[in-house]
Design a protein around this motif. Sequence first.
Motif, PDB file in Angstrom:
ATOM      1  N   UNK A 116     -20.788   9.963  42.247  1.00 37.50           N
ATOM      2  CA  UNK A 116     -20.431  11.082  40.935  1.00 37.50           C
ATOM      3  C   UNK A 116     -20.954   9.930  39.847  1.00 37.50           C
ATOM      4  N   UNK A 117     -22.109  10.356  39.285  1.00 36.98           N
ATOM      5  CA  UNK A 117     -22.554   9.603  37.980  1.00 36.98           C
ATOM      6  C   UNK A 117     -23.057  10.473  37.184  1.00 36.98           C
ATOM      7  N   UNK A 118     -24.413  10.859  37.011  1.00 31.87           N
ATOM      8  CA  UNK A 118     -24.895  11.918  35.996  1.00 31.87           C
ATOM      9  C   UNK A 118     -24.251  13.332  36.483  1.00 31.87           C
ATOM     10  N   UNK A 119     -24.437  13.494  37.874  1.00 36.40           N
ATOM     11  CA  UNK A 119     -23.823  14.518  38.459  1.00 36.40           C
ATOM     12  C   UNK A 119     -22.882  14.128  39.783  1.00 36.40           C
ATOM     13  N   UNK A 120     -22.208  15.121  40.208  1.00 34.41           N
ATOM     14  CA  UNK A 120     -21.485  14.880  41.561  1.00 34.41           C
ATOM     15  C   UNK A 120     -22.402  15.428  42.649  1.00 34.41           C
ATOM     16  N   UNK A 121     -22.887  14.633  43.544  1.00 36.15           N
ATOM     17  CA  UNK A 121     -23.912  14.913  44.647  1.00 36.15           C
ATOM     18  C   UNK A 121     -23.403  14.677  46.003  1.00 36.15           C
ATOM     19  N   UNK A 122     -24.126  15.678  46.764  1.00 27.64           N
ATOM     20  CA  UNK A 122     -23.675  15.772  48.144  1.00 27.64           C
ATOM     21  C   UNK A 122     -25.041  15.935  49.051  1.00 27.64           C
TER      22      UNK A 122
END
Length: 341
Positions: A30-36
């Motif tokens: 989780x930084x600019x976006x939450x990513x998976x």
Amino acid sequence: MESKIDWNSLALTALAQYNISADQLVFLGHSENVTFRVDTRYNQNFATSGEYNEQGLFLLRIHYPITEFRDRIWQQHAVIESELMWLTALYRDTDLVVPYPVQNLSGNLITSVEIDDISETLNCTLLKWVDGSLLDIEPTATQARRIGKLMAQLHQHASLWELPSGFTRPKYDWEQLHVSLMKLRSLVDAGKISVTDFAVLESAVQRISNVMTALEKKRTNWGLIHADLNENNYIFYASEARAIDFSCCGFGYYLCDIGQTLLHLFPENRTSFLSGYQSVRQLPDEYQSILEAFFLRATVDNFAFFASQPNEHDYLLETVPYVTERLCSKYLKGEPFLFDS
């Protein structure tokens, strides 16, 4: 709001709106976006019906930053869609391998998901996964040259591409730089940045702003930039450098983009990077002094990002004096520093 959200559940809700079947969902960060990372399998229901079904690895992004460092404009539908337009054009127009976007079942590139018990909707996007590996050490001279060539190819495309109607991305201009500087002012009262060091940063920012406002904006020097091509956002597949994470892309000077990347390279690799860049695009005459201004612009912007994260304040306490003494002081006296070891 973040503590109230079950990101995994939200990701599954978003994925239900795509023509994929996920075997595995892996939280990346989780930084600019939450990513998976999404690992898919072939869906037999679609196979028997003859419908197309996406397969392979994907990147799911939930557009919600971890801090308030980024203005909410970055989460707006039109802004996100414009990033996806550029990725689509890069995939279509060049040989570059980029994380191109996938349409949902409604034929849209952006999926909006409502959050239970909270009157807010978050935008989600699904991108095809780009194979490659992050570097765990400083790039070699050859790798730095390839990163430079990669950036030049991005700039070359941006300089020739006709922007679609409604294309909207934020700008990396002198006003944005002053916003970053003001984020650092609060740390003076907190004792994390000294009054003296902040005054030096303020003087450097004023000179950088003068450089930026004096530069004419032309297609050859201003356009879409990645804006965050560092060691976390370029990968290598065999010997090929590939760019990922375009979520910070926006309008800026191409030298601004270069300065951002040089900030993350050792001085000896900066020359190799620029050599690779100039194998595709020539830099303007007397570029070094302008590039040093953008290098420090990137430094201030980086500090502002850390200012929004309390766990990084000790880093600022240690690093800001080094930057003001070793870099800003030289810049303010007109002494070159970019290639000093």
